[in-house]
Structures are given as C-alpha cells and as structure tokens.
Design a protein around this motif. Structure first.
Motif, PDB file in Angstrom:
ATOM      1  N   HIS A   1      40.019  39.291  46.127  1.00 39.32           N
ATOM      2  CA  HIS A   1      40.361  39.677  47.409  1.00 39.32           C
ATOM      3  C   HIS A   1      41.832  38.760  47.446  1.00 39.32           C
ATOM      4  O   HIS A   1      42.258  37.892  46.616  1.00 39.32           O
TER       5      HIS A   1
ATOM      6  N   GLU B   1      40.994  35.258  46.229  1.00 41.57           N
ATOM      7  CA  GLU B   1      39.500  34.809  45.852  1.00 41.57           C
ATOM      8  C   GLU B   1      39.103  35.737  44.437  1.00 41.57           C
ATOM      9  O   GLU B   1      38.966  37.111  44.821  1.00 41.57           O
TER      10      GLU B   1
ATOM     11  N   ASP C   1      27.460  38.819  43.683  1.00 46.95           N
ATOM     12  CA  ASP C   1      27.618  38.959  44.922  1.00 46.95           C
ATOM     13  C   ASP C   1      26.870  40.070  45.926  1.00 46.95           C
ATOM     14  O   ASP C   1      26.356  40.968  45.230  1.00 46.95           O
TER      15      ASP C   1
ATOM     16  N   TYR D   1      35.972  36.434  42.134  1.00 45.03           N
ATOM     17  CA  TYR D   1      34.447  36.341  42.328  1.00 45.03           C
ATOM     18  C   TYR D   1      33.782  37.284  41.393  1.00 45.03           C
ATOM     19  O   TYR D   1      34.255  38.119  40.968  1.00 45.03           O
ATOM     20  N   ARG D   2      32.495  36.786  41.218  1.00 47.28           N
ATOM     21  CA  ARG D   2      31.552  37.514  40.283  1.00 47.28           C
ATOM     22  C   ARG D   2      31.014  38.668  41.353  1.00 47.28           C
ATOM     23  O   ARG D   2      29.997  38.494  41.852  1.00 47.28           O
ATOM     24  N   ALA D   3      31.481  40.035  41.179  1.00 49.55           N
ATOM     25  CA  ALA D   3      31.149  41.035  42.137  1.00 49.55           C
ATOM     26  C   ALA D   3      29.654  41.454  41.683  1.00 49.55           C
ATOM     27  O   ALA D   3      28.810  41.778  42.603  1.00 49.55           O
TER      28      ALA D   3
ATOM     29  N   THR E   1      33.964  41.763  38.215  1.00 53.23           N
ATOM     30  CA  THR E   1      34.923  40.747  38.760  1.00 53.23           C
ATOM     31  C   THR E   1      35.617  41.218  39.950  1.00 53.23           C
ATOM     32  O   THR E   1      36.405  42.333  39.955  1.00 53.23           O
TER      33      THR E   1
ATOM     34  N   GLN F   1      32.435  28.332  49.201  1.00 57.11           N
ATOM     35  CA  GLN F   1      32.626  28.656  47.758  1.00 57.11           C
ATOM     36  C   GLN F   1      33.028  27.301  46.870  1.00 57.11           C
ATOM     37  O   GLN F   1      32.385  27.205  45.964  1.00 57.11           O
TER      38      GLN F   1
ATOM     39  N   ARG G   1      30.358  31.100  41.367  1.00 56.70           N
ATOM     40  CA  ARG G   1      30.572  32.314  41.229  1.00 56.70           C
ATOM     41  C   ARG G   1      31.909  32.989  42.120  1.00 56.70           C
ATOM     42  O   ARG G   1      32.088  34.032  41.914  1.00 56.70           O
ATOM     43  N   SER G   2      32.297  32.186  43.027  1.00 61.91           N
ATOM     44  CA  SER G   2      33.696  32.762  43.497  1.00 61.91           C
ATOM     45  C   SER G   2      34.538  31.467  43.734  1.00 61.91           C
ATOM     46  O   SER G   2      34.338  30.278  43.857  1.00 61.91           O
TER      47      SER G   2
END
Length: 267
Positions: free
Chosen positions: A186, A163, A170, A165-167, A183, A140, A146-147
């Motif tokens: 986690h 975390e 992903d 992140y850009r779902a 978005t 990452q 992106r994460s």
C-alpha cells in the motif's frame, strides 16, 4: 568475565534512519521542524532526546510506557517479511530512498495529517482524530509481523507512507488465488507537492524491486487499489504491475494488480 552489554542497551545505541536527518518537507505547512512531545511528536531529527552513545536504563523504561502498541512480551517468531528494517537505502532517479519502519511516538502526527488530506481520506478512510490513525498503526505494530507500516524517506525527507504485508496471510487472500509468500503493498504519497509528477510509479517500482531482491521466496507482489482511484492504478501500471482483475471486497471494488518476479527484468 563476560562484559558484553545487554541486548536492550545495545539496541539503544543503534541509529534510527530517520534520526540525524533534517526533515526538509516539500509542503509549506511543514517547512519548520516540529519538536517532538511526550504525547507523540512529529518526525524528529533528535530521536528520543538523548545521546544514543550514552544509553540509560530509565530511558528504556520511559519509552516503553509511552508506546501503547508495544507488547509486554515480544515473541520469537519467524520474520514473516524478511527483515524490512534491514533492507537499507537504495538509489533512484529521484534521490536516495529508504523504507523506515514506522514508530508510533515519532510518526503518528505526520501520518495522521497525511490521512486527513481530502485526496487520501477518500480512499484510506482514516481521517478524523489522531486516535483513528493510531488504532490502525497499533493493529500492525502489536501484531505478529505480517504487516509492516513504514515511512518512505527520500533524500532525508519523510514523504510517503507504506504498508508492506503478507497478502497470502491477509483477509485479501480469500478473494483471489493467493500463493505462498505473496507480498502486498500500500502507498500514500503525503505532501501535495510530491503528487502528480510521477513519483508514485517510480517509488512503487523501486519498492517492488526491493521486495523481490530481499524476499527470495516471493514470486509476485499484489496490490488492490480502489477501482475508482485511477491515478493509483496508473502508478502501479507504470511500476510494472499488470491489471489482473476487478475484485469485490466487503467494503469496495478494487483492481487486483500483480507484479511477477518472472517479468522483473522485462517490464
């Protein structure tokens, strides 16, 4: 004459949100502050061991060579997550909470220890030698943004791993009807003493509100806890997420959780 300091030196003078705070830990095994070592130390109250008001070029060079995740060239790309590092602290009923982007040399030992807790290992699958967690973080930290892995700091104490992140960018996006700027989030609550008392749901709601406030183009948050992880699913429901569907991913079956911007002030 232009006497402006170079950007590299100016950055060194910026105070790290995790520096200058006593890491008062909530679990007995971390009641003492662990000094940082050059091989990567625990979360340290003293930064890199130098006075940030007196930056030095050799210190920059040494720090750079110690970080195996640091790319030799940092591209000027679009900030895919709208500056997580600048989101700042927020007040919560449990105290002041701050998402601080992770640094390998400072945070790896702490995160690795959390990942080796049996309750975390069962779902994160990052237990074992420190190198296992290091590889996960490096993927990452050396990526395109992106994460963003983060430490959750509550009233000055590091107590969770996140975390953001850009779902939609992903691999998860291949398994649900993704929308632009979705978005993902986690969460791992680290210290045992912080689990089972509602902090997960409270902080998930806090972070979800923060994402929606700081990412104007994001219409919803996405999460995909393991379907067997009922405490995690319950925490997301408490935070205003809805259970959308069960989804089969390559390695597990998950519950797709969604938090909609349109329901931000309702749930």
């Amino acid at each position: 004459m232009d006497l402006r300091l170079p950007d590299e030196l100016t950055a060194l003078a910026a105070k790290d949100p995790l520096d200058g705070h006593t890491a008062t830990r909530r679990d007995q095994s971390t009641t003492q502050r662990v000094p940082r070592s050059d091989s990567g130390g625990a979360v340290d109250t003293g930064g890199l061991g130098r006075n940030p008001a007196i930056p030095s070029v050799p210190a920059v060079s040494t720090a750079a060579t110690r970080d195996p995740c640091r790319p030799s060239f940092v591209p000027r790309h679009e900030d895919l997550l709208d500056g997580v590092a600048d989101w700042g602290p927020v007040d919560t009923p449990a105290g002041v909470f701050h998402l601080v982007p992770a640094r390998l040399e400072r945070d790896l030992p702490l995160i690795s220890r959390w990942m080796n807790d049996p309750a975390a290992a069962a779902f994160w699958e990052l237990s074992g030698p420190r190198s296992v967690t290091e590889g996960h973080l490096c993927a990452q930290l050396a990526g395109d943004g992106r994460s963003v892995p983060c430490i959750g700091v509550l009233d000055g104490a590091p107590m969770s791993y996140w975390e953001i992140y850009r779902a939609d960018l992903d691999p998860l996006a291949r398994h649900y009807p993704a929308r632009p700027h979705d978005t993902g989030v986690h969460l791992l609550v680290g210290p045992i003493a912080d689990r089972g008392r509602g902090l997960g749901g409270l902080l998930l709601r806090t972070v979800a509100d923060l994402v929606l406030a700081r990412r104007p183009f994001c219409a919803r948050l996405i999460a995909e806890p393991d379907i067997r992880n009922t405490p995690s699913i319950a925490a997301f429901l408490t935070a205003g997420f809805r259970f959308s569907a069960e989804v089969d991913l390559p390695a597990k079956r998950v519950g797709l959780m969604v938090r909609d911007r349109s329901l931000r002030h309702v749930l």
